[in-house]
Design a protein around this motif. Structure first.
Motif, PDB file in Angstrom:
ATOM      1  N   LEU A  83       0.839  -1.209   0.000  1.00  0.00           N
ATOM      2  CA  LEU A  83       0.000   0.000   0.000  1.00  0.00           C
ATOM      3  C   LEU A  83       0.875   1.261   0.000  1.00  0.00           C
ATOM      4  O   LEU A  83       0.571   2.236  -0.690  1.00  0.00           O
ATOM      5  N   ALA A  84       1.925   1.249   0.791  1.00  0.00           N
ATOM      6  CA  ALA A  84       2.843   2.398   0.825  1.00  0.00           C
ATOM      7  C   ALA A  84       3.510   2.593  -0.523  1.00  0.00           C
ATOM      8  O   ALA A  84       3.635   3.729  -1.011  1.00  0.00           O
ATOM      9  N   ILE A  85       3.939   1.502  -1.154  1.00  0.00           N
ATOM     10  CA  ILE A  85       4.575   1.597  -2.477  1.00  0.00           C
ATOM     11  C   ILE A  85       3.593   2.183  -3.487  1.00  0.00           C
ATOM     12  O   ILE A  85       3.938   3.074  -4.266  1.00  0.00           O
ATOM     13  N   LEU A  86       2.361   1.691  -3.490  1.00  0.00           N
ATOM     14  CA  LEU A  86       1.353   2.198  -4.421  1.00  0.00           C
ATOM     15  C   LEU A  86       1.039   3.674  -4.171  1.00  0.00           C
ATOM     16  O   LEU A  86       0.840   4.446  -5.095  1.00  0.00           O
ATOM     17  N   ARG A  87       0.983   4.052  -2.919  1.00  0.00           N
ATOM     18  CA  ARG A  87       0.681   5.457  -2.563  1.00  0.00           C
ATOM     19  C   ARG A  87       1.789   6.379  -3.039  1.00  0.00           C
ATOM     20  O   ARG A  87       1.547   7.450  -3.567  1.00  0.00           O
ATOM     21  N   ILE A  88       3.023   5.968  -2.856  1.00  0.00           N
ATOM     22  CA  ILE A  88       4.161   6.803  -3.254  1.00  0.00           C
ATOM     23  C   ILE A  88       4.306   6.852  -4.762  1.00  0.00           C
ATOM     24  O   ILE A  88       4.642   7.874  -5.336  1.00  0.00           O
ATOM     25  N   ALA A  89       4.026   5.735  -5.418  1.00  0.00           N
ATOM     26  CA  ALA A  89       4.170   5.678  -6.879  1.00  0.00           C
ATOM     27  C   ALA A  89       3.203   6.618  -7.521  1.00  0.00           C
ATOM     28  O   ALA A  89       3.426   7.235  -8.502  1.00  0.00           O
TER      29      ALA A  89
END
Length: 89
Positions: A83-89
């Motif tokens: 979720l963090a990776i998707l949010r930052i991307a």
């Protein structure tokens, strides 16, 4: 799906996607400095991001260590990390 089955699939996808257009050309291992060539050859999964970051050859190994630490020694659950990776991307 287990990691052992994902790694070969990810490597195959990365090779296919390398043909896609990027703003900067990916580093060609055949023309790269020896240290960069050795680093790229040792990757378990040759993702495009590593070939792009190889332009900053003095930072490439540090970047790989940072990424490895984030993926293997962080305290987030797999779901929260994604979720963090998707949010930052």
């Amino acid at each position: 799906m287990q990691l052992s089955t994902l790694v070969p699939q990810a490597a195959s996808i990365a090779r296919e996607n390398r043909r896609l257009m990027a703003r900067l050309p990916y580093v060609d291992p055949t023309t790269a400095p020896e240290r960069v060539r050795e680093t790229l050859a040792g990757l378990a999964v040759p993702l495009n991001i590593f070939y792009m970051m190889a332009h900053a050859e003095t930072n490439l190994r540090s970047l790989l260590r940072l990424g490895g630490t984030i993926l293997s020694k962080q305290q987030l659950s797999d779901r929260l990390r994604e979720l963090a990776i998707l949010r930052i991307a």
